[in-house]
Design an enzyme around this catalytic site. Sequence first.
Site, short mmCIF file in Angstrom:
data_model
loop_
_atom_site.label_atom_id
_atom_site.label_comp_id
_atom_site.label_asym_id
_atom_site.label_seq_id
_atom_site.Cartn_x
_atom_site.Cartn_y
_atom_site.Cartn_z
N HIS A 149 29.56 -16.75 -54.75
CA HIS A 149 30.86 -16.25 -54.28
C HIS A 149 31.93 -16.40 -55.36
CE1 HIS A 149 29.31 -17.63 -50.11
NE2 HIS A 149 29.27 -16.32 -50.09
N LYS A 173 29.38 -16.98 -33.23
CA LYS A 173 28.48 -17.55 -34.24
C LYS A 173 28.76 -19.04 -34.42
CE LYS A 173 26.80 -16.45 -38.69
NZ LYS A 173 27.02 -15.83 -39.97
N ARG A 195 23.10 -8.92 -53.96
CA ARG A 195 22.15 -9.78 -54.63
C ARG A 195 20.83 -9.08 -54.90
NH1 ARG A 195 23.60 -14.34 -50.41
NH2 ARG A 195 23.98 -12.38 -49.37
N SER A 252 24.57 -18.98 -48.86
CA SER A 252 25.08 -20.16 -48.16
C SER A 252 23.98 -20.77 -47.29
CB SER A 252 26.26 -19.79 -47.28
OG SER A 252 27.31 -19.31 -48.06
P1 ADP Z 1 25.92 -15.49 -47.35
O1 ADP Z 1 26.08 -16.33 -46.11
O2 ADP Z 1 24.73 -14.55 -47.30
O3 ADP Z 1 25.98 -16.24 -48.62
P2 ADP Z 1 28.64 -14.42 -47.02
O4 ADP Z 1 28.94 -13.70 -45.76
O5 ADP Z 1 29.27 -15.73 -47.19
O6 ADP Z 1 27.09 -14.44 -47.26
O7 ADP Z 1 28.96 -13.51 -48.30
C1 ADP Z 1 30.08 -12.74 -48.49
C2 ADP Z 1 29.77 -11.72 -49.58
O8 ADP Z 1 29.37 -12.40 -50.77
C3 ADP Z 1 28.63 -10.76 -49.26
O9 ADP Z 1 28.97 -9.49 -49.77
C4 ADP Z 1 27.46 -11.33 -50.00
O10 ADP Z 1 26.52 -10.33 -50.34
C5 ADP Z 1 28.15 -11.87 -51.23
N1 ADP Z 1 27.38 -12.92 -51.87
C6 ADP Z 1 26.94 -14.08 -51.33
N2 ADP Z 1 26.23 -14.80 -52.23
C7 ADP Z 1 26.22 -14.06 -53.38
C8 ADP Z 1 25.62 -14.23 -54.67
N3 ADP Z 1 24.88 -15.30 -54.95
N4 ADP Z 1 25.83 -13.27 -55.60
C9 ADP Z 1 26.57 -12.18 -55.30
N5 ADP Z 1 27.12 -11.94 -54.09
C10 ADP Z 1 26.96 -12.86 -53.15
#
Ligand code: ADP
Length: 161
Positions: A17, A41, A90, A129
Amino acid sequence: MNSAIYPGSYDPITFGHIDIIKRAASIFDHLTIAVLNNKSKHYLFSVDERVKMIENTLKDLDNISVESYDGLLIDYAKAKNAHVIIRGLRAVTDFEYELQMSQTNAKLSDGSVETIFLNTDLRYAYLSSSTVREVASFGGDISKFVTPDVAKLVYEKYKLK
Ligand code: ADP
Protein backbone atom coordinates in the site's frame (compact mmCIF):
# COMPACT_ATOMS: atom_id res chain seq x y z
CA MET A 1 -6.34 20.80 -8.30
CA ASN A 2 -5.70 17.28 -9.54
CA SER A 3 -6.79 14.91 -6.79
CA ALA A 4 -7.48 11.20 -6.41
CA ILE A 5 -8.90 8.73 -3.91
CA TYR A 6 -7.19 5.48 -2.95
CA PRO A 7 -9.78 3.26 -1.27
CA GLY A 8 -9.14 0.04 0.62
CA SER A 9 -9.41 -1.82 3.89
CA TYR A 10 -5.80 -1.36 5.03
CA ASP A 11 -6.21 -3.99 7.73
CA PRO A 12 -3.29 -3.34 8.25
CA ILE A 13 -1.40 -1.01 5.89
CA THR A 14 1.49 -2.88 4.20
CA PHE A 15 4.61 -1.92 2.23
CA GLY A 16 2.55 -2.70 -0.91
CA HIS A 17 0.00 0.00 0.00
CA ILE A 18 2.75 2.44 0.98
CA ASP A 19 4.44 1.99 -2.39
CA ILE A 20 1.19 2.69 -4.28
CA ILE A 21 0.44 5.71 -2.04
CA LYS A 22 3.88 7.27 -2.61
CA ARG A 23 3.67 6.77 -6.35
CA ALA A 24 0.09 8.12 -6.58
CA ALA A 25 0.98 11.08 -4.37
CA SER A 26 3.80 11.96 -6.77
CA ILE A 27 1.37 12.02 -9.71
CA PHE A 28 -1.55 13.91 -8.12
CA ASP A 29 -1.61 17.20 -6.23
CA HIS A 30 -3.60 15.54 -3.46
CA LEU A 31 -4.37 11.93 -2.55
CA THR A 32 -7.11 10.92 -0.13
CA ILE A 33 -6.67 7.49 1.38
CA ALA A 34 -10.20 6.27 1.97
CA VAL A 35 -10.48 3.59 4.62
CA LEU A 36 -13.47 1.31 4.14
CA ASN A 37 -15.66 0.59 7.13
CA ASN A 38 -17.96 -2.14 5.89
CA LYS A 39 -20.28 -2.72 8.86
CA SER A 40 -20.95 -6.34 7.91
CA LYS A 41 -17.23 -7.17 7.79
CA HIS A 42 -15.07 -8.12 10.73
CA TYR A 43 -11.73 -6.31 10.76
CA LEU A 44 -8.66 -6.91 12.90
CA PHE A 45 -8.36 -3.14 13.48
CA SER A 46 -11.24 -0.70 14.01
CA VAL A 47 -11.66 1.96 11.38
CA ASP A 48 -10.25 4.62 13.74
CA GLU A 49 -7.21 2.45 14.44
CA ARG A 50 -6.65 1.95 10.70
CA VAL A 51 -6.96 5.68 9.97
CA LYS A 52 -4.52 6.57 12.76
CA MET A 53 -2.08 3.84 11.70
CA ILE A 54 -1.99 5.18 8.12
CA GLU A 55 -1.60 8.80 9.30
CA ASN A 56 1.34 7.82 11.52
CA THR A 57 2.95 5.70 8.81
CA LEU A 58 2.75 8.46 6.20
CA LYS A 59 3.23 11.55 8.35
CA ASP A 60 6.11 12.70 6.11
CA LEU A 61 3.89 12.98 3.02
CA ASP A 62 2.28 16.39 3.00
CA ASN A 63 -0.16 16.01 0.09
CA ILE A 64 -2.21 13.14 1.48
CA SER A 65 -5.13 12.89 3.88
CA VAL A 66 -6.79 9.88 5.45
CA GLU A 67 -10.53 9.50 5.84
CA SER A 68 -13.00 6.71 6.47
CA TYR A 69 -16.10 5.87 4.48
CA ASP A 70 -18.87 3.32 4.41
CA GLY A 71 -21.44 2.46 1.79
CA LEU A 72 -20.81 2.77 -1.92
CA LEU A 73 -17.41 4.05 -2.99
CA ILE A 74 -18.99 5.94 -5.84
CA ASP A 75 -21.28 7.86 -3.45
CA TYR A 76 -18.26 8.80 -1.37
CA ALA A 77 -16.37 9.88 -4.50
CA LYS A 78 -19.31 12.00 -5.66
CA ALA A 79 -19.68 13.61 -2.22
CA LYS A 80 -16.02 14.59 -2.40
CA ASN A 81 -16.34 15.72 -5.99
CA ALA A 82 -13.52 13.32 -6.87
CA HIS A 83 -13.05 12.04 -10.41
CA VAL A 84 -10.18 9.60 -10.04
CA ILE A 85 -9.97 6.35 -8.07
CA ILE A 86 -6.58 4.68 -7.68
CA ARG A 87 -6.31 0.92 -7.32
CA GLY A 88 -3.26 -1.31 -7.11
CA LEU A 89 -2.91 -4.42 -9.22
CA ARG A 90 -0.85 -7.33 -7.95
CA ALA A 91 -1.67 -10.21 -10.25
CA VAL A 92 -4.16 -11.55 -12.77
CA THR A 93 -6.28 -12.64 -9.82
CA ASP A 94 -6.80 -8.95 -8.88
CA PHE A 95 -7.50 -7.99 -12.46
CA GLU A 96 -10.90 -9.59 -13.05
CA TYR A 97 -12.42 -8.24 -9.86
CA GLU A 98 -10.88 -4.79 -10.33
CA LEU A 99 -11.98 -4.56 -13.94
CA GLN A 100 -15.56 -5.40 -12.98
CA MET A 101 -15.49 -2.88 -10.10
CA SER A 102 -14.08 -0.11 -12.28
CA GLN A 103 -16.68 -0.74 -14.99
CA THR A 104 -19.47 -0.77 -12.39
CA ASN A 105 -18.22 2.49 -10.90
CA ALA A 106 -17.93 4.07 -14.35
CA LYS A 107 -21.53 3.06 -15.05
CA LEU A 108 -22.83 4.25 -11.66
CA SER A 109 -21.12 7.61 -12.09
CA ASP A 110 -22.18 8.03 -15.74
CA GLY A 111 -18.54 8.05 -16.70
CA SER A 112 -17.56 10.92 -14.43
CA VAL A 113 -15.30 8.78 -12.22
CA GLU A 114 -12.25 7.14 -13.77
CA THR A 115 -10.28 4.28 -12.19
CA ILE A 116 -6.52 4.32 -12.67
CA PHE A 117 -4.48 1.21 -11.91
CA LEU A 118 -0.92 1.23 -10.67
CA ASN A 119 0.98 -2.02 -11.01
CA THR A 120 2.52 -3.41 -7.89
CA ASP A 121 6.24 -3.05 -7.43
CA LEU A 122 7.60 -6.57 -8.01
CA ARG A 123 8.98 -6.59 -4.47
CA TYR A 124 5.42 -6.54 -3.11
CA ALA A 125 3.54 -8.56 -5.73
CA TYR A 126 2.73 -11.37 -3.28
CA LEU A 127 1.81 -9.11 -0.37
CA SER A 128 -1.68 -8.61 1.05
CA SER A 129 -3.06 -7.57 4.42
CA SER A 130 -4.57 -11.02 4.87
CA THR A 131 -1.12 -12.61 4.43
CA VAL A 132 0.22 -10.29 7.12
CA ARG A 133 -2.61 -11.21 9.49
CA GLU A 134 -2.17 -14.91 8.87
CA VAL A 135 1.62 -14.94 9.36
CA ALA A 136 1.33 -12.77 12.49
CA SER A 137 -1.44 -14.91 13.98
CA PHE A 138 1.01 -17.82 14.05
CA GLY A 139 3.76 -15.66 15.52
CA GLY A 140 5.68 -15.41 12.22
CA ASP A 141 7.99 -12.58 11.21
CA ILE A 142 6.10 -9.75 9.45
CA SER A 143 8.97 -7.26 9.43
CA LYS A 144 9.35 -7.56 5.64
CA PHE A 145 5.68 -6.73 5.10
CA VAL A 146 4.86 -3.77 7.39
CA THR A 147 6.63 -1.00 9.29
CA PRO A 148 7.95 -1.76 12.82
CA ASP A 149 5.20 0.40 14.41
CA VAL A 150 2.48 -1.43 12.50
CA ALA A 151 4.04 -4.83 13.28
CA LYS A 152 3.92 -3.99 16.99
CA LEU A 153 0.21 -3.14 16.77
CA VAL A 154 -0.54 -6.31 14.82
CA TYR A 155 1.25 -8.54 17.35
CA GLU A 156 -0.56 -6.76 20.18
CA LYS A 157 -3.88 -7.73 18.58
CA TYR A 158 -2.83 -11.37 18.63
CA LYS A 159 -1.27 -10.91 22.08
CA LEU A 160 2.09 -12.08 20.73
CA LYS A 161 5.68 -10.89 21.26
P1 ADP B 1 -5.78 -6.25 0.66
O1 ADP B 1 -6.59 -6.52 1.91
O2 ADP B 1 -6.01 -7.26 -0.44
O3 ADP B 1 -4.34 -6.01 0.91
P2 ADP B 1 -6.93 -3.56 0.43
O4 ADP B 1 -8.41 -3.46 0.29
O5 ADP B 1 -6.36 -3.11 1.70
O6 ADP B 1 -6.46 -5.00 0.01
O7 ADP B 1 -6.19 -2.82 -0.78
C1 ADP B 1 -6.50 -1.58 -1.29
C2 ADP B 1 -5.87 -1.48 -2.67
O8 ADP B 1 -4.46 -1.69 -2.57
C3 ADP B 1 -6.36 -2.50 -3.69
O9 ADP B 1 -6.45 -1.86 -4.94
C4 ADP B 1 -5.27 -3.53 -3.70
O10 ADP B 1 -5.21 -4.21 -4.94
C5 ADP B 1 -4.05 -2.66 -3.50
N1 ADP B 1 -2.94 -3.41 -2.94
C6 ADP B 1 -2.90 -4.13 -1.80
N2 ADP B 1 -1.68 -4.71 -1.63
C7 ADP B 1 -0.94 -4.34 -2.71
C8 ADP B 1 0.40 -4.64 -3.15
N3 ADP B 1 1.19 -5.45 -2.45
N4 ADP B 1 0.82 -4.08 -4.31
C9 ADP B 1 -0.01 -3.28 -5.02
N5 ADP B 1 -1.28 -3.00 -4.68
C10 ADP B 1 -1.73 -3.50 -3.55
